[in-house]
Design a protein around this motif. Structure first.
Motif, PDB file in Angstrom:
ATOM      1  N   TYR A  31       0.746  -1.309   0.076  1.00 25.87           N
ATOM      2  CA  TYR A  31      -0.129   0.045   0.267  1.00 25.87           C
ATOM      3  C   TYR A  31       0.946   1.278  -0.042  1.00 25.87           C
ATOM      4  CZ  TYR A  31      -4.088   2.738   0.873  1.00 25.87           C
ATOM      5  OH  TYR A  31      -5.142   3.817   0.531  1.00 25.87           O
ATOM      6  N   PHE A  33       3.799   1.518  -1.066  1.00 23.82           N
ATOM      7  CA  PHE A  33       4.654   1.621  -2.472  1.00 23.82           C
ATOM      8  C   PHE A  33       3.591   2.125  -3.448  1.00 23.82           C
ATOM      9  CE2 PHE A  33       4.844  -0.443  -6.625  1.00 23.82           C
ATOM     10  CZ  PHE A  33       6.250   0.051  -6.910  1.00 23.82           C
ATOM     11  N   SER A  34       2.125   1.879  -2.970  1.00 20.34           N
ATOM     12  CA  SER A  34       1.118   2.266  -4.168  1.00 20.34           C
ATOM     13  C   SER A  34       0.982   3.803  -4.106  1.00 20.34           C
ATOM     14  CB  SER A  34       0.053   1.360  -4.167  1.00 20.34           C
ATOM     15  OG  SER A  34      -0.954   1.971  -2.662  1.00 20.34           O
ATOM     16  N   ILE A  35       1.048   4.387  -2.876  1.00 19.90           N
ATOM     17  CA  ILE A  35       0.791   5.827  -2.692  1.00 19.90           C
ATOM     18  C   ILE A  35       2.300   6.567  -2.910  1.00 19.90           C
ATOM     19  CG2 ILE A  35      -1.212   5.773  -1.390  1.00 19.90           C
ATOM     20  CD1 ILE A  35       0.521   5.937   0.990  1.00 19.90           C
ATOM     21  N   GLY A  36       3.364   5.881  -3.428  1.00 19.38           N
ATOM     22  CA  GLY A  36       4.502   6.791  -3.724  1.00 19.38           C
ATOM     23  C   GLY A  36       5.773   6.387  -2.718  1.00 19.38           C
ATOM     24  N   LEU A  57       9.418  11.959   5.069  1.00 21.20           N
ATOM     25  CA  LEU A  57       8.478  11.568   4.027  1.00 21.20           C
ATOM     26  C   LEU A  57       8.233  10.391   4.229  1.00 21.20           C
ATOM     27  CD1 LEU A  57       6.614  12.904   1.951  1.00 21.20           C
ATOM     28  CD2 LEU A  57       8.531  12.617   0.338  1.00 21.20           C
ATOM     29  N   LEU A  61       4.602   8.645   4.975  1.00 22.08           N
ATOM     30  CA  LEU A  61       3.826   7.928   3.799  1.00 22.08           C
ATOM     31  C   LEU A  61       3.457   6.559   4.474  1.00 22.08           C
ATOM     32  CD1 LEU A  61       5.748   8.576   0.616  1.00 22.08           C
ATOM     33  CD2 LEU A  61       3.597   9.056   0.885  1.00 22.08           C
ATOM     34  N   MET A  64       0.676   7.267   6.698  1.00 18.71           N
ATOM     35  CA  MET A  64      -0.901   7.430   5.919  1.00 18.71           C
ATOM     36  C   MET A  64      -1.322   5.765   5.512  1.00 18.71           C
ATOM     37  SD  MET A  64      -1.641   9.649   2.685  1.00 18.71           S
ATOM     38  CE  MET A  64      -2.252  11.070   4.117  1.00 18.71           C
ATOM     39  N   ASP A  68      -4.853   4.352   6.571  1.00 20.97           N
ATOM     40  CA  ASP A  68      -5.845   3.828   5.324  1.00 20.97           C
ATOM     41  C   ASP A  68      -6.281   2.325   5.454  1.00 20.97           C
ATOM     42  OD1 ASP A  68      -5.737   6.438   4.375  1.00 20.97           O
ATOM     43  OD2 ASP A  68      -4.926   6.124   2.501  1.00 20.97           O
ATOM     44  N   TYR A  80       1.746  11.145  12.156  1.00 22.12           N
ATOM     45  CA  TYR A  80       2.655  11.759  11.375  1.00 22.12           C
ATOM     46  C   TYR A  80       3.585  12.609  12.258  1.00 22.12           C
ATOM     47  CZ  TYR A  80      -1.106  10.499   8.046  1.00 22.12           C
ATOM     48  OH  TYR A  80      -2.086   9.722   7.322  1.00 22.12           O
TER      49      TYR A  80
ATOM     50  N   SER B 187      -2.095   2.897  -9.084  1.00 28.42           N
ATOM     51  CA  SER B 187      -1.918   3.787  -7.880  1.00 28.42           C
ATOM     52  C   SER B 187      -0.794   4.742  -7.834  1.00 28.42           C
ATOM     53  CB  SER B 187      -2.371   3.105  -6.734  1.00 28.42           C
ATOM     54  OG  SER B 187      -1.955   4.194  -5.565  1.00 28.42           O
ATOM     55  N   ARG B 188       0.431   4.080  -7.879  1.00 31.51           N
ATOM     56  CA  ARG B 188       1.617   4.869  -7.734  1.00 31.51           C
ATOM     57  C   ARG B 188       2.013   5.609  -8.942  1.00 31.51           C
ATOM     58  NH1 ARG B 188       6.773   3.872  -4.936  1.00 31.51           N
ATOM     59  NH2 ARG B 188       8.299   4.347  -6.194  1.00 31.51           N
ATOM     60  N   VAL B 191      -0.238   8.717  -8.588  1.00 31.63           N
ATOM     61  CA  VAL B 191       0.452   9.647  -7.608  1.00 31.63           C
ATOM     62  C   VAL B 191       1.832  10.335  -8.052  1.00 31.63           C
ATOM     63  CG1 VAL B 191       1.799   9.938  -5.228  1.00 31.63           C
ATOM     64  CG2 VAL B 191      -0.316   8.298  -5.609  1.00 31.63           C
ATOM     65  N   ASN B 192       2.623   9.768  -8.882  1.00 32.23           N
ATOM     66  CA  ASN B 192       3.567  10.352  -9.451  1.00 32.23           C
ATOM     67  C   ASN B 192       3.396  11.301 -10.453  1.00 32.23           C
ATOM     68  OD1 ASN B 192       5.795   9.214  -8.024  1.00 32.23           O
ATOM     69  ND2 ASN B 192       5.754   7.292  -8.942  1.00 32.23           N
ATOM     70  N   LEU B 210       5.377  15.599  -3.187  1.00 33.31           N
ATOM     71  CA  LEU B 210       4.607  14.493  -2.373  1.00 33.31           C
ATOM     72  C   LEU B 210       4.304  14.951  -1.048  1.00 33.31           C
ATOM     73  CD1 LEU B 210       3.864  11.631  -2.803  1.00 33.31           C
ATOM     74  CD2 LEU B 210       6.219  10.702  -2.342  1.00 33.31           C
ATOM     75  N   GLN B 211       5.103  15.690  -0.182  1.00 33.91           N
ATOM     76  CA  GLN B 211       4.796  16.079   0.818  1.00 33.91           C
ATOM     77  C   GLN B 211       3.771  17.257   0.992  1.00 33.91           C
ATOM     78  OE1 GLN B 211       8.574  17.695   2.030  1.00 33.91           O
ATOM     79  NE2 GLN B 211       8.525  16.434   3.891  1.00 33.91           N
ATOM     80  N   LEU B 214       0.717  15.002   0.504  1.00 35.89           N
ATOM     81  CA  LEU B 214       0.433  14.096   1.912  1.00 35.89           C
ATOM     82  C   LEU B 214      -0.636  15.228   2.738  1.00 35.89           C
ATOM     83  CD1 LEU B 214       1.109  11.338   2.709  1.00 35.89           C
ATOM     84  CD2 LEU B 214       2.968  12.668   3.906  1.00 35.89           C
ATOM     85  N   LYS B 215       0.137  16.540   2.791  1.00 32.38           N
ATOM     86  CA  LYS B 215      -0.576  17.370   3.591  1.00 32.38           C
ATOM     87  C   LYS B 215      -1.877  17.789   3.343  1.00 32.38           C
ATOM     88  CE  LYS B 215       0.135  20.964   6.578  1.00 32.38           C
ATOM     89  NZ  LYS B 215      -1.209  21.390   6.761  1.00 32.38           N
ATOM     90  N   THR B 217      -3.932  15.811   1.434  1.00 33.60           N
ATOM     91  CA  THR B 217      -4.958  14.619   1.658  1.00 33.60           C
ATOM     92  C   THR B 217      -5.479  14.580   3.212  1.00 33.60           C
ATOM     93  OG1 THR B 217      -3.629  13.762  -0.044  1.00 33.60           O
ATOM     94  CG2 THR B 217      -4.838  12.305   1.653  1.00 33.60           C
ATOM     95  N   ARG B 218      -4.264  15.120   3.795  1.00 35.59           N
ATOM     96  CA  ARG B 218      -4.712  15.141   5.690  1.00 35.59           C
ATOM     97  C   ARG B 218      -5.729  15.957   5.842  1.00 35.59           C
ATOM     98  NH1 ARG B 218       0.798  15.206   8.465  1.00 35.59           N
ATOM     99  NH2 ARG B 218      -0.572  15.558  10.247  1.00 35.59           N
ATOM    100  N   SER B 223      -7.937  10.896   0.210  1.00 38.27           N
ATOM    101  CA  SER B 223      -7.075   9.558   0.156  1.00 38.27           C
ATOM    102  C   SER B 223      -6.038  10.233  -0.840  1.00 38.27           C
ATOM    103  CB  SER B 223      -7.493   8.351  -0.462  1.00 38.27           C
ATOM    104  OG  SER B 223      -7.795   8.497  -1.736  1.00 38.27           O
ATOM    105  N   LEU B 224      -4.967   9.772  -0.861  1.00 36.12           N
ATOM    106  CA  LEU B 224      -3.649  10.271  -1.668  1.00 36.12           C
ATOM    107  C   LEU B 224      -4.182   9.774  -3.086  1.00 36.12           C
ATOM    108  CD1 LEU B 224      -0.934  11.700  -1.217  1.00 36.12           C
ATOM    109  CD2 LEU B 224       0.217   9.601  -1.054  1.00 36.12           C
ATOM    110  N   GLN B 225      -4.851   8.785  -3.512  1.00 37.56           N
ATOM    111  CA  GLN B 225      -5.335   8.530  -4.870  1.00 37.56           C
ATOM    112  C   GLN B 225      -6.229   9.586  -5.272  1.00 37.56           C
ATOM    113  OE1 GLN B 225      -4.936   6.338  -2.186  1.00 37.56           O
ATOM    114  NE2 GLN B 225      -4.082   4.289  -3.029  1.00 37.56           N
TER     115      GLN B 225
END
Lengths: 95, 240
Positions: A31, A33-36, A57, A61, A64, A68, A80, B187-188, B191-192, B210-211, B214-215, B217-218, B223-225
């Protein structure tokens, strides 16, 4: 190689969260990995065992990913880095 | 006696690097081959080393060996269905043979290999997640070439190797690769791509992008996706 001041606490709480939620490391890593996330599964395992340090970072992740996957199950969640005190002094349990 | 020893870290790194590639049977065989070579270099007095990965029925799915002696001895083992590696695999314990001519546990195999320069054998199971996935072995032409210390050394190799090799196998499992990994990659990728848009838009490095994701999203309990999908779709161009 040193640890950031709040890294041990963040790691401990992540560990507690995934243990309580019965999340295995393989699923957590996939998971993440899937969010980067860019740290390998082997290193994540080593991080969780306190053997290596990983960047903030990547720790966030992982947090998170755990949160999730936990999907508000009611147990402890993974904090976090900005939710931990700067000086790294141990706090009481999560609110 | 050769004293050159390959550090386990280097071995793990080598296999880890192989793990990062798309894993075909050929590549697993290559990993197993490198492992055999490392074991041979590390265990003094050895003329050949080998690694076998077995399925639950004891059939070989991958193998690696350093010398034809090992190839022949192993071939006979799996053909006859008996031998030290199969015993190590099945019993989940290290098998140590000081002198094959005085060992009667595998009569057919011992007879079949009597022409080969094999006298001492040691074989250790590859244990991953409580399951025996194969065995590693070394052969020596001398009697009593190996002892408990050799067994310990081989077991040191076996632990990380089994963990890594079991990952290779599970990644190869078609179900896992087609479902879990495919959606993770999708998904990755999303995000990228979102990161790339932010990098270009704000002239920031990847980590900062990416930071921010993340921020965001929170802050939005999203969700990040979902956040990434919005950015890629060009919706909240002002919020990041």
């Amino acid at each position: 190689m040193g640890f950031d001041t709040n890294e041990p606490e963040q790691r401990r709480k992540l560990r507690a969260a995934i243990d309580a939620g019965d999340i295995n490391i393989g699923n957590l890593w996939l998971y993440y990995f899937s969010i980067g996330g860019s740290v390998g599964e082997y290193e994540v395992e080593a991080y969780l065992q306190g053997m290596i340090s990983i960047p903030e970072l990547e720790r966030d992740l992982l947090a998170m990913a755990a949160n999730d996957l936990l999907n508000n199950h009611g147990g402890p969640r993974a904090p976090y880095s900005d939710e931990l005190p700067e000086d790294g002094s141990p706090t009481s349990e999560d609110p | 006696m050769t004293k050159k020893q390959l550090p386990l870290d280097e071995l793990s790194t080598a296999i880890g690097r192989i793990l990062g590639l798309l894993l075909t049977e050929e590549k697993v065989d290559h990993a197993v081959q490198s492992l055999s070579q490392a074991i041979r270099e590390s265990v003094p007095g050895t003329i050949g080393a080998g690694v076998s990965i077995l399925d639950s029925q004891g059939r070989r799915t991958s193998r690696g060996f350093t010398d034809t002696v090992v190839e022949q001895a192993d071939f006979l083992q799996y053909q006859l269905g008996e031998g030290p590696c199969l015993t190590a695999w099945a019993s989940e314990e290290t098998v140590l043979v000081h002198d094959l001519s005085a060992d009667f546990r595998w009569p057919e195999w011992t007879a079949a290999v009597s022409d080969l320069p094999i006298t001492s054998v040691i074989s250790t199971p590859l244990m991953a997640g409580g399951q025996s996935i194969g065995a590693i072995k070394v052969y020596s032409p001398e009697s009593s070439a190996y002892d408990a210390a050799t067994a310990n050394l081989l077991e040191l190799f076996a632990t990380p190797a089994a963990t890594l090799l079991s990952h290779i196998q599970s990644v190869e499992t078609p179900k896992r690769i087609s479902e879990g990994l495919q959606s993770a990659l999708h998904s990755r990728d999303l995000v990228n791509r979102a990161c790339g848009i932010l990098m270009e838009r704000h002239q920031i490095p990847h980590e900062v992008a990416l930071q921010r994701l993340l921020k965001h999203t929170r802050d939005h309990r999203s969700s990040l996706q979902a956040v990434s999908a919005e950015i890629v779709a060009g919706i909240p161009a002002d919020q990041n």
